[in-house]
Design a protein around this motif. Structure first.
Motif, PDB file in Angstrom:
ATOM      1  N   LYS A 295      -3.574  19.647  -1.961  1.00 61.99           N
ATOM      2  CA  LYS A 295      -2.859  20.807  -2.528  1.00 61.99           C
ATOM      3  C   LYS A 295      -3.376  22.116  -1.905  1.00 61.99           C
ATOM      4  N   ILE A 296      -4.679  22.167  -1.654  1.00 62.03           N
ATOM      5  CA  ILE A 296      -5.237  23.378  -1.031  1.00 62.03           C
ATOM      6  C   ILE A 296      -4.587  23.552   0.338  1.00 62.03           C
ATOM      7  N   ALA A 297      -4.542  22.436   1.106  1.00 67.16           N
ATOM      8  CA  ALA A 297      -3.998  22.524   2.464  1.00 67.16           C
ATOM      9  C   ALA A 297      -2.542  22.940   2.411  1.00 67.16           C
ATOM     10  N   SER A 298      -1.753  22.372   1.466  1.00 67.14           N
ATOM     11  CA  SER A 298      -0.339  22.723   1.498  1.00 67.14           C
ATOM     12  C   SER A 298      -0.128  24.176   1.080  1.00 67.14           C
ATOM     13  N   GLU A 299      -0.899  24.681   0.116  1.00 65.09           N
ATOM     14  CA  GLU A 299      -0.721  26.096  -0.254  1.00 65.09           C
ATOM     15  C   GLU A 299      -1.099  27.020   0.912  1.00 65.09           C
ATOM     16  N   LEU A 300      -2.169  26.639   1.640  1.00 67.74           N
ATOM     17  CA  LEU A 300      -2.602  27.480   2.768  1.00 67.74           C
ATOM     18  C   LEU A 300      -1.570  27.433   3.893  1.00 67.74           C
ATOM     19  N   GLU A 301      -1.051  26.219   4.156  1.00 67.48           N
ATOM     20  CA  GLU A 301      -0.092  26.093   5.261  1.00 67.48           C
ATOM     21  C   GLU A 301       1.213  26.814   4.926  1.00 67.48           C
ATOM     22  N   GLN A 302       1.645  26.687   3.674  1.00 68.13           N
ATOM     23  CA  GLN A 302       2.874  27.411   3.273  1.00 68.13           C
ATOM     24  C   GLN A 302       2.711  28.920   3.460  1.00 68.13           C
ATOM     25  N   ALA A 303       1.490  29.394   3.281  1.00 65.74           N
ATOM     26  CA  ALA A 303       1.253  30.843   3.406  1.00 65.74           C
ATOM     27  C   ALA A 303       1.158  31.277   4.870  1.00 65.74           C
ATOM     28  N   GLY A 304       1.023  30.317   5.789  1.00 71.38           N
ATOM     29  CA  GLY A 304       0.947  30.692   7.203  1.00 71.38           C
ATOM     30  C   GLY A 304      -0.432  30.517   7.816  1.00 71.38           C
ATOM     31  N   PHE A 305      -1.339  29.802   7.126  1.00 69.81           N
ATOM     32  CA  PHE A 305      -2.651  29.493   7.703  1.00 69.81           C
ATOM     33  C   PHE A 305      -2.646  28.079   8.280  1.00 69.81           C
ATOM     34  N   GLY A 306      -3.549  27.821   9.213  1.00 72.91           N
ATOM     35  CA  GLY A 306      -3.802  26.451   9.665  1.00 72.91           C
ATOM     36  C   GLY A 306      -5.186  26.061   9.155  1.00 72.91           C
ATOM     37  N   VAL A 307      -5.310  24.845   8.586  1.00 72.50           N
ATOM     38  CA  VAL A 307      -6.616  24.437   8.065  1.00 72.50           C
ATOM     39  C   VAL A 307      -7.494  23.977   9.232  1.00 72.50           C
ATOM     40  N   THR A 308      -8.645  24.619   9.383  1.00 70.39           N
ATOM     41  CA  THR A 308      -9.555  24.292  10.477  1.00 70.39           C
ATOM     42  C   THR A 308     -10.521  23.198  10.041  1.00 70.39           C
ATOM     43  N   ARG A 309     -11.088  23.348   8.812  1.00 71.48           N
ATOM     44  CA  ARG A 309     -12.077  22.375   8.368  1.00 71.48           C
ATOM     45  C   ARG A 309     -12.300  22.472   6.866  1.00 71.48           C
ATOM     46  N   VAL A 310     -12.624  21.334   6.257  1.00 73.44           N
ATOM     47  CA  VAL A 310     -12.921  21.316   4.812  1.00 73.44           C
ATOM     48  C   VAL A 310     -14.307  20.714   4.616  1.00 73.44           C
ATOM     49  N   TRP A 311     -15.138  21.362   3.832  1.00 75.21           N
ATOM     50  CA  TRP A 311     -16.466  20.825   3.480  1.00 75.21           C
ATOM     51  C   TRP A 311     -16.484  20.595   1.962  1.00 75.21           C
ATOM     52  N   THR A 312     -17.125  19.520   1.526  1.00 73.64           N
ATOM     53  CA  THR A 312     -17.315  19.323   0.079  1.00 73.64           C
ATOM     54  C   THR A 312     -18.796  19.062  -0.159  1.00 73.64           C
TER      55      THR A 312
END
Ligand code: SAH
Ligand code: AVI
Length: 326
Positions: A295-312
């Motif tokens: 969900k984080i990735a889709s909200e960011l992509e819809q806004a016009g960002f590309g996801v570079t990396r996710v850390w948990t």
């Protein structure tokens, strides 16, 4: 040794901001069902102190989980961002941000830090401490509202905007869309957003984090009524409400409310409002949305960002996502 430079502080909120904007928020929010208050009003000086106490509660895992990610990965984040300016939205005390600043200072790439917050005294204190801890770094603090003042953020150089703590989860979906879209529009290609989000987990763990045994979160949420009494001459009796935090599994968010324990009439003179509250009627003071990585990735992509990396963190409780403006 380089002498510390004094931080600059730009004040974008006008002195009547609290009264003007609070009146509109209160009129709109308290006429809805459920009655609602926007959470930015929680952070007067007392509210900021209470939030700081919350971060040290044993039940409040998000602070430690995000701290663990930054301890482990700040160097990688800094390198991946390539940033020379770090902007921090809703910066508060910037306590965890020091882990990023340490990594930036070792890399030698950072020249400017711009913390942005509505809570002026907390921001000024944090900016002073950071300017003294990192001599040579330009600290340009902004007293502003990240839902209104993004266009005034410092320009130039490569920027990384950090929005930590899971504060994005305090915005409603439409507000998140508007915020992320506006941010993506004003960033330059190569600039990035480092977004902290709390992840969906068991209801028990979540409810405990927002219903601590010491009652600090209860006081934090109840403080919203103290703010209305002071700023708008309202006559709320905070003791006539009980604090009701619950997990909404459909919306995947914590919902923090105050429930009227008796029929009561409240006058909010500064907003020309009279509220007749029945027994059991609730005011929603804050939501705290929890996310899934998709969900984080889709909200960011819809806004016009590309996801570079996710850390948990090792327990998968919290995520930090680096998203880049293409
Ligand atoms: N980033 C810190 C603090 C989180 S608390 C951490 O991770 O621990 C949320 C912070 O956001 C508070 O300092 C509050 O004053 C600020 N804040 C809330 N709404 C805001 C708004 N609309 N504009 C700017 N700051 C806001
Ligand atoms: C700032 N924000 C991310 C906190 C949260 O967890 O939603 C505010 C908070 N409200 C109650 N406890 C903490």
């Amino acid at each position: 040794m380089t002498a510390a430079k004094e931080p600059s502080v730009s004040v974008l909120l006008d002195p009547n901001w609290a009264a003007g904007s609070l009146v509109e928020d209160v009129r709109r929010g308290l006429s809805q069902h459920p009655r609602t208050l926007p959470p930015k009003w929680l952070y007067d000086n007392r509210g900021s102190e209470l939030f700081d106490e919350i971060t040290r509660l044993p039940e409040y895992y998000p602070f430690n989980a995000e701290h663990a990610i930054l301890t482990e990965h700040a160097d990688e984040i800094v390198t991946a961002s390539g940033a020379t300016t770090l902007v921090e939205l809703g910066s508060g005390t910037s306590e965890k941000t020091r882990l990023l600043l340490d990594a930036f200072v070792s890399s030698g790439q950072l020249t400017r830090f711009a913390p942005v917050d509505v809570s002026e005294q907390t921001l000024r204190d944090a900016a002073d401490q950071i300017a003294h801890r990192y001599p040579g770094l330009e600290v340009a603090a902004v007293v502003g509202d990240f839902t209104l003042h993004l266009a005034h953020l410092p320009k130039g150089g490569r920027r990384m905007v950090a929005f930590l703590g899971g504060t994005i989860g305090n915005l409603y979906l439409e507000e998140r869309r508007a915020f992320l879209g506006a941010l993506a529009d004003l960033l330059e290609p190569g600039d990035s957003l480092l977004l902290g989000t709390d992840l969906v987990k068991s209801a028990d763990r979540l409810i405990a984090a927002y219903n601590d045994g010491a009652g600090v979160t209860d006081e934090f949420i109840r403080n919203s009524l103290v703010v209305l009494n002071r700023e708008l001459g309202a006559d709320f009796d905070p003791g006539a409400f009980s604090y009701i935090p619950f997990w909404d599994p459909h919306m995947e968010r914590m919902d923090m409310r105050l429930r009227s324990e008796a029929p009561q009439r409240v006058t909010i003179s500064g907003a020309d409002m009279v509220l007749d509250l029945s027994v059991g009627e609730e005011i929603r003071v804050e939501i705290s949305t929890k996310f899934r990585v998709s969900k984080i990735a889709s909200e960011l992509e819809q806004a016009g960002f590309g996801v570079t990396r996710v850390w948990t963190d090792p327990d998968n409780e919290f995520a930090l996502t680096l998203a880049t403006k293409p």
